[in-house]
Design an enzyme around this catalytic site. Structure first.
Site, PDB file in Angstrom:
ATOM      1  N   GLU C 278      16.572  63.821  25.964  1.00 40.25           N
ATOM      2  CA  GLU C 278      17.917  64.255  25.567  1.00 40.25           C
ATOM      3  C   GLU C 278      17.946  65.756  25.258  1.00 40.25           C
ATOM      4  OE1 GLU C 278      19.836  61.436  23.093  1.00 40.25           O
ATOM      5  OE2 GLU C 278      21.402  62.797  22.432  1.00 40.25           O
ATOM      6  N   GLU C 281      17.992  67.539  28.440  1.00 39.45           N
ATOM      7  CA  GLU C 281      19.330  67.384  29.033  1.00 39.45           C
ATOM      8  C   GLU C 281      20.287  68.370  28.363  1.00 39.45           C
ATOM      9  OE1 GLU C 281      21.092  63.617  28.037  1.00 39.45           O
ATOM     10  OE2 GLU C 281      22.519  63.685  29.692  1.00 39.45           O
ATOM     11  N   CYS C 298      22.637  57.035  21.458  1.00 45.21           N
ATOM     12  CA  CYS C 298      21.691  56.026  20.975  1.00 45.21           C
ATOM     13  C   CYS C 298      22.400  54.830  20.387  1.00 45.21           C
ATOM     14  CB  CYS C 298      20.817  56.581  19.854  1.00 45.21           C
ATOM     15  SG  CYS C 298      20.039  58.097  20.281  1.00 45.21           S
ATOM     16  N   LYS C 357      23.205  46.095  19.090  1.00 36.70           N
ATOM     17  CA  LYS C 357      22.073  46.136  20.029  1.00 36.70           C
ATOM     18  C   LYS C 357      21.999  44.847  20.839  1.00 36.70           C
ATOM     19  CE  LYS C 357      20.284  50.206  19.295  1.00 36.70           C
ATOM     20  NZ  LYS C 357      20.210  51.196  20.378  1.00 36.70           N
ATOM     21  N   GLU C 360      24.268  45.564  23.596  1.00 35.20           N
ATOM     22  CA  GLU C 360      23.671  46.559  24.486  1.00 35.20           C
ATOM     23  C   GLU C 360      22.628  45.908  25.405  1.00 35.20           C
ATOM     24  OE1 GLU C 360      22.063  51.016  23.716  1.00 35.20           O
ATOM     25  OE2 GLU C 360      20.761  49.449  22.941  1.00 35.20           O
ATOM     26  N   GLU C 365      23.783  46.852  33.346  1.00 32.78           N
ATOM     27  CA  GLU C 365      23.035  47.972  33.925  1.00 32.78           C
ATOM     28  C   GLU C 365      21.588  48.042  33.428  1.00 32.78           C
ATOM     29  OE1 GLU C 365      25.953  48.110  32.301  1.00 32.78           O
ATOM     30  OE2 GLU C 365      26.138  49.860  31.002  1.00 32.78           O
ATOM     31  N   CYS C 501      21.738  54.042  11.013  1.00 29.53           N
ATOM     32  CA  CYS C 501      21.161  52.711  11.237  1.00 29.53           C
ATOM     33  C   CYS C 501      20.687  52.034   9.954  1.00 29.53           C
ATOM     34  CB  CYS C 501      19.998  52.810  12.211  1.00 29.53           C
ATOM     35  SG  CYS C 501      20.490  53.542  13.781  1.00 29.53           S
TER      36      CYS C 501
END
Lengths: 162, 626, 658
Positions: C278, C281, C298, C357, C360, C365, C501
């Protein structure tokens, strides 16, 4: 066939007329119901999306107030006043008689042929005429169980003639 | 547009002069009750007939001189709804009752063309059997003292000039040009005016809280969400004298420093809303409302919000939530609305009737107002008389009048020879007043002492055939349906109270249910969040207190002494009276009636559905409920 | 304001407490509450916290401010009567199958019923048992247990700004429903589980079906079962075993081995991986000056939120998969081959503080050869339950270490567990990479529980403005500022849950600010003890990058470790038939974006044609123009070219459009 498209486009006009203000939500719902006759969930979803508020909030408001209906109402709405004055003067037998005649109940207010919807209303402010029944927007004072059945029959036959 | 006080006064003179040119005025009541009975047709017909005769007075303020004539106007509610449609003649005071379209020609012939009356349309005093010509002679009106409703029924609610002719908007002119806001607050405080919507909180005190809050934005809300299912005085005022409500709101706005107001009216009152809307538009066009009232720098804007059917919105904080477009759920107080109300701004909320009193207080002074009523409760109060009473309708009496005077002198006593049992006062929040309370002076404090409250002023008379347990159940059914569902005591408590009362009226209750009922009712009263929940148990608590025997009869003997509870009814065939015609056994849907032809029949109570069909069909009156 | 009030005869000073409740609790006097949450609007609905105040009578202590001289009784006869009534009424309407309830032991209603000695209910039980809503992968709702306290409604509206839940109906018919009274999975729910965190009595629980799946996998001899552990649970799992918010990483690893996991890994390893991918990026975007600010990706709650409410921002989201999904991908695509097992025989479990999660992990994908990269997600609470079921005495466990060859983890990766942690990791990495910073790089501004933190830092000659937000209502406010141009930032970290979190929807009860703070403190404590500080310090990671992808930040890592996003509708169903007609069916998007661009004008045009016109609340194809679906193909049209575009695609010869 009914001009549904015109009704739908009217929705946005109603919202625009209120400038999409959240404080006008109740008025927007009132006017939308006047347009559609009731408030189908897709209409509520549209209002929520167009106004940028959560659908649950719109549903919450629409189900809080007794005026709003999320299911279609009958062609004729019969409202039996159950204010104190009417209650004391016998509105309950009128309601019972109507339910029996139209095969309706508290949980099933509208007849299957969508002809009649039966509602109670808490005081129309016409206590002097108790008991009062409003059938198809016409006020009938000093009603009796038999009397209201006459009115209902008249409405039903008027509908079948048209 | 009126630009000054002088212009208002000159308009009033003109309007008054025009009014004076009417040598006779015919007022047709256009309250909801009379409209339902066809009063608008009567109005149209009278107007047409008089116009045809060339007698109609056209009130025309532009031309100084118009010809003398007869005015035909609609008016707000006269109060005596039961006798409607009502047609009243001024100045004579002649009152016709139950007038229909077909009567109009006869009326004109008798009372316009000639100086006589249509005898059959006059009110007949049921006690004396004599017919009564004028309104003031009718017992229903005789004992009343009309302050709030003075002009209701006298002026045309749709004509602002008529209001002005009767002194309208002079009070706002007076405060704008003579008084400071604090003077207005003090005057209202001194008058002793207390909120007419329920709790009876001193209006001036409420204002002084809001007035002391910092601005700049404050609001005045007119509470027209009259939800008590048996009271309709607010509707009458809004329909009959809408400008008095607007003027009251402006006075309140000036006093606390607000420039905007909301009228929250029940959607069930379409006529009231229509008239209020017209009144606002007319007042704005005339310059007595809106920007720069009467040429001063005082601005006041009034909006109308239609309720959508929720009794709880009569509660101040729920009403605010509803105006904000939310579910009408009450919020905890404090903070009180006077500190943090609509959109978190200081807000006062006054009931319609309270506001309608204000212009008279300003014009006549606090002492004048205190001349009516009792020391702790000044002024008059409007009650909605209903139930098992001869004369139903709206009555306005000075605070402190006894229940006996209202029920028997004004109301004419009970109908159909029934015996007085109780009066339910204040609707679902109030309590019941038994026979021994008949001489109780009705004011805020006296009623509180006996566990009741004036509330909105609903006054429902119960006769000896009314079951008090059923009555408590009726009110509980109403509040549990209207509870917003937010706080536990009200949401769950009223549900369980209703279940207990239902159980009792069905003959399934026990004595321990009565204890539970009393305990739960008291706790719901103590624990609820808002006024609705706090007062919802009152009907249960007062009936339990005054009619415990009746409850005991339901749980011990499984009997309803009033014979009103369906499930406890026992149909019985009096053998001596039964002719054995067999009609009853044939109509019985449950085959519960047996007996040989020409022999007395018998009802099997285990099979009986208590539908009453047999009793209805029996020609000999031999079936009774016991 | 300050002063003194008397509570139960005891004179107590107060200063800035906003209610009597807080004054009493600070003074060690507990008052029961069900609908109160210190961080949410006060509604005073449950009436359990009532107290008796002289001259004021019975008042809710949550909604009454203290005033000097007040005399308060918190346990008078009247007060206790009202409280008992409230409890008795609530219990009568509550499904009291406590033994089988997920919240048993953590249920406030259960506790208070016991505290107040409610032994016998005098009211009938609820009349009707309603079906549970198990449609969501994350949240299960049991309406029969709901006491309508409204905390879920408020937390979703006020903290997340979404308002999935709201009340329906009124009085005793009141219920809480999602969207238009729909299954939760059809709503805009982002699966964060904050409603679970505030629910006092088991009406909202996590969808814990994964526990059974994990057992099945462990008992299946064909399966190799591996586990990864996110940062936040290690500071919270101990709470489930009366150890408090202290690090229990080693114990968790031991416990997992005892349960039967074949390998145990640390999600911190892939958090470091995320930091590297990241950060690069980000640096790339800075150089090119495109798709800035970069938003972190995230948090699966935030990602779904962005897809539903900010399709225009999807290019700004980092394309990096979350650490959970990077690990999943690594394990299924690469590590499985090393072990010589097929991807479907490698069962990957992750232990997360998070209910989102679970959603997710089931995104299409994230699959390898037909099998999900992460097969099962257990929340912290569910993991504790797994351990209990396995008969593990957690307290007494010795520490164990993670498995090779991905054992190393850095402090910066651990920071992912608290709000601001991802941003701090990126700063550490960038500082190390660009400035060759040695030693510890501690970033102050990113730390702490405030919902929005913004600061500018100098990296060499460049000044970078960075923003951190937790809670989506705060994030939305931040986005508004950025989009209006009021704020110019380069990178934004967004975590859906308050505190990040550590405050996730899968963390133990009580999940309030006090506990979030304690857990975050422990996260920073762990970081301070770790020698490996920056992501680039992780040597195991270097080796893995080298071994599997020939290094980092290249085309191959992009394929396996990055993803793409797609606009999603906020509400399913509720299609509206605008006009019926004989001709072909044309569906117009009525999503917020298309409405704003003028989809109504298109509806108006189409309504004149003899076609069937339908409206749908988002065609999930936000882009240039307005989305219209004809013949199962989505076109992007404008008011001007709509008829021509449809003509070109329609292909029928009905002549409707001419």
């Amino acid at each position: 066939m009914e001009n549904k498209e015109i009704k739908f486009l009217k929705l946005q006009q109603i919202i625009d007329a209120h400038e999409g203000k959240i404080s006008h939500l109740i008025a927007i719902l009132q006017e939308s119901q006047a347009e559609y006759g009731y408030l189908p969930k897709e209409v509520l979803t549209y209002i929520a999306t167009a106004m940028g508020i959560s659908p649950a909030t719109v549903l919450g408001v629409a189900t809080f107030y007794a005026q709003f209906s999320l299911i279609p109402k009958g062609k004729y709405v019969i409202r039996v006043c159950d204010g104190t004055a009417c209650h004391v003067r016998g509105s309950e037998p009128i309601m019972m008689g109507l339910r029996k005649e139209l095969s309706l109940s508290a949980d099933k207010p509208t007849s299957d042929d969508l002809m009649f919807t039966l509602e109670t209303v808490s005081c129309l402010g016409a206590c002097g005429l108790a008991p009062v029944v409003v059938a198809d927007e016409e006020v009938h004072g000093q009603m009796t169980p038999d009397g209201i059945l006459e009115v209902v029959k008249k409405l039903a036959s008027a509908a079948s003639e048209n | 547009m009126l630009k000054s006080r002088e212009e208002l006064i000159s308009l009033q003179k003109k309007a008054k002069a025009a009014l004076d040119q009417e040598k006779m005025r015919i007022l047709v009541c256009a309250g909801t009750g009379c409209v339902a009975n066809g009063s608008l047709k009567v109005y149209a017909s009278l107007k047409k007939l008089i116009a045809e005769k060339g007698l109609l007075a056209e009130v025309n303020l532009v031309e100084e001189v118009s010809h003398e004539g007869i005015g035909v106007n609609i008016s707000g509610c006269h109060g005596f709804c039961q006798m409607g449609p009502l047609v009243r003649f001024e100045p004579s005071g002649l009152l016709y009752c139950k007038v229909q379209e077909s009567d109009c020609e006869e009326i004109i012939e008798a009372s316009v063309a000639n100086d006589s009356v249509v005898e059959r349309l006059l009110y007949v005093n049921p006690t004396t059997g004599e017919s009564v010509k004028t309104q003031d002679e009718i017992p229903f009106y005789k004992r009343q003292q009309r302050v709030t409703l003075k002009d209701c029924g006298r002026i045309d609610p749709d004509d602002i000039n008529d209001y002005i002719a009767h002194g309208g908007y002079q009070a706002i002119a007076k405060i704008l040009f003579e008084l400071k806001p604090e003077d207005v607050v003090k005057e209202v405080l001194d008058s002793g005016l207390r909120g007419r919507g329920g709790g009876g909180f001193p209006t001036g005190r409420k204002w002084s809280f809001a007035a002391s809050q910092p601005g700049p934005k404050k609001y005045v809300i007119c509470n027209g969400d009259e939800g008590d299912p048996g009271a309709f005085m607010d509707r009458s005022v809004m329909e009959g004298n809408p400008h008095s409500v607007l003027e009251g709101m402006m006075i309140a706005g000036f006093a606390i420093g607000a420039d905007e107001g909301y009228i929250y009216a029940r959607a069930e009152y379409p006529l009231a809303i229509k008239r209020m809307r017209k009144a606002i538009a007319d007042a704005e066009a005339l310059g007595v409302l809106g920007q720069g009232v009467l040429g001063t720098d005082f601005n006041f804007k009034i909006n109308i919000k239609e309720g959508a059917g929720a009794f709880v919105c009569g509660e101040e904080t729920a009403l605010i939530a509803s105006i904000e477009g939310e579910r009408g759920m009450p919020r905890p107080r404090p903070p009180f609305p006077a500190v943090k109300g609509l959109w978190a701004c200081p807000t006062i909320i006054n009931n319609v009737e309270t506001l309608a009193n204000l212009s008279a207080i300003i014009l006549n002074g606090a002492n004048w107002f205190k001349g009516f009523g009792t020391p702790s409760s000044a002024g008059t109060k409007t009650f909605a008389l209903a139930g098992q009473i001869q004369n139903t309708g709206l009555v306005e009496v000075p605070m402190g009048m006894t229940l006996r005077e209202i029920v028997f002198d004004i109301g004419g006593g009970l109908r159909e020879g029934k015996k007085y049992k109780s009066v339910q006062i204040g609707g679902p929040s109030g309590g019941c007043l038994t026979e021994d309370k008949l001489d109780l002076p009705l004011d805020y404090d006296e009623l509180l002492k006996v566990g009741a409250m004036i509330g909105s002023g609903g006054l429902v008379v119960m006769g000896d055939d009314t079951c008090m347990v059923e009555t408590a159940k009726f009110f509980m059914g109403f509040v549990q349906n209207e509870s917003c569902g937010k706080c536990v005591p009200c949401r769950e408590g009223t549900k369980q109270l209703l279940a207990l009362l239902t159980k009792i009226t069905e003959g399934k209750g026990t004595e321990s249910d009565l204890d539970l009922l009393a305990e739960l009712a008291q706790n719901v009263k103590d624990g609820s969040l808002c006024g609705l929940g706090k007062t919802a148990p009152n009907p249960v608590l007062t009936t339990l207190r005054y009619f415990r025997d009746e409850y005991l009869a339901h749980v011990r003997d499984k009997k309803c002494p009033a014979g009103a509870c369906q499930a406890l009814k026992e149909y019985y065939i009096v053998p001596e009276k039964c002719k054995g015609c067999t009609v009853c056994s044939r109509v019985c849907p449950a085959d519960a009636i047996t007996g040989d032809k020409k022999q007395p029949h018998v009802i099997n109570v285990d099979l009986c559905l208590k539908c009453g069909a047999c009793m209805e069909k029996c020609k000999f009156g031999s079936i009774i409920i016991r | 304001m300050s002063g003194k009030i008397t509570i139960n005869g005891q004179l107590i000073d107060f200063t800035d407490e906003k209610n009597i409740l807080a004054v009493a609790r600070n003074a060690g006097i507990d008052i029961p509450t069900l609908c109160y949450h210190p961080e949410l609007t006060i509604v005073g609905a449950c009436r359990l916290c009532v107290v008796e105040i002289e001259r004021m009578g019975i008042q809710a202590s949550c909604s009454t401010a203290p005033a000097d001289g007040m005399v308060v009784y918190t346990n008078s006869e009247k007060v206790n009567k009202v409280r008992k009534m409230v409890l008795e009424l609530l219990l009568a309407n509550h499904d009291r199958e406590c033994t089988t309830c997920d919240s048993s032991g953590a249920c406030k209603l259960q506790k208070y019923a016991s505290d107040y000695g409610i032994k016998r209910l005098r009211y009938p039980n609820r009349a009707q048992m309603l079906p549970l809503d198990v449609s969501s992968l994350s949240v299960v709702r049991d309406p029969n247990k709901c006491i309508l306290c409204g905390l879920c409604v408020r937390v979703c509206k006020e903290k997340q700004g979404i308002g999935v839940w709201d009340f329906k109906n009124r009085g005793s018919r009141t219920e809480i429903v999602a969207a238009m009274d729909q299954p939760l999975s059809e709503s805009a729910c982002i699966n964060c589980g904050q409603c679970i965190a505030v629910c006092p009595c088991g009406a909202l629980t996590s969808n814990s079906s994964a526990i059974q799946e994990v057992w099945s996998a462990i008992r299946d001899p064909k399966k190799t079962v591996v586990c990864q552990i996110a940062p936040a649970p290690r500071a919270a799992l101990g709470e489930e075993f009366d150890l408090g918010s202290v690090e229990v990483t080693g114990k968790i690893v031991s416990a997992l081995r005892k349960v039967g996991f074949d390998k145990v890994f640390d999600t911190v390893f892939t958090a470091d991986m995320t930091t590297i991918e990241e950060s690069n990026e980000f640096l790339g975007r800075l150089v090119k000056g495109e798709n800035l600010p970069l938003f972190t990706s995230c948090c699966p709650g935030w990602v779904k939120y962005a897809e539903q409410f900010h399709p225009e921002l999807l290019n700004n989201l980092s394309s990096c998969r979350s650490p959970q999904q990077m690990f999943g991908s690594l394990l299924k695509k690469k590590y499985a081959k090393d072990l010589g097992v097929a991807p479907e025989d490698l069962f990957v479990v992750s232990i997360m503080p998070c209910t989102a999660k679970k959603y997710e992990a089931k995104r299409p994908e994230f699959m390898t050869e037909g099998s999900y990269d992460v097969d099962a997600v257990l929340t912290t609470v569910e993991t504790a339950r797994l351990f209990r079921e396995a008969g593990i005495i957690f307290k007494n466990l010795e520490d164990s270490r993670f498995d090779q060859p991905m054992e190393q983890a850095t402090g910066s990766g651990v920071l992912f567990g608290a709000t601001g942690g991802v941003m701090e990791s990126v700063v550490r990495y960038v500082a190390g990479k660009l400035l060759n910073a040695e030693g510890r790089v501690d970033v102050e501004f990113t730390r702490g529980m405030e919902d929005t933190k913004i600061a500018s830092i100098n990296v060499g000659d460049n000044k970078l403005t960075l923003a951190v937000a937790n809670g989506l209502a705060a994030a939305e406010a931040l986005i508004e500022k950025i989009q209006s141009g009021e704020l110019n930032v380069h990178a934004v970290e967004i975590m859906a849950c308050p505190g990040g979190c550590v405050g996730g929807g899968g963390q133990p009860f009580q999940n309030n600010s006090e506990h979030r703070l304690a857990r975050a403190k422990e996260i920073y404590n762990i970081d301070s003890k770790l020698v490996l500080h920056k992501a680039q310090d992780n040597e195991d990671l270097d080796k893995i990058f080298e071994k599997y992808w020939n290094g980092c930040c290249n085309h191959e890592t992009h394929h396996d470790l990055h993803t793409h996003y797609q606009a999603k509708k906020r509400i399913a169903g509720n299609e509206i038939v605008i006009k019926d007609g004989e001709g072909p069916e044309i569906t117009v998007c009525l999503g917020e974006g298309c409405l704003k661009k003028g989809s109504l004008a298109i509806v108006e045009k189409l309504a004149n044609l003899p076609v069937k016109v339908k409206g749908v609340f988002c065609l999930e194809s936000c882009g240039e123009g307005i989305s219209v679906k004809v013949n199962n193909e989505i076109l992007h049209v404008t008011e001007e070219n709509v008829i021509d575009s449809i003509k070109a695609k329609c292909g029928c010869s009905c002549g409707c459009c001419s």
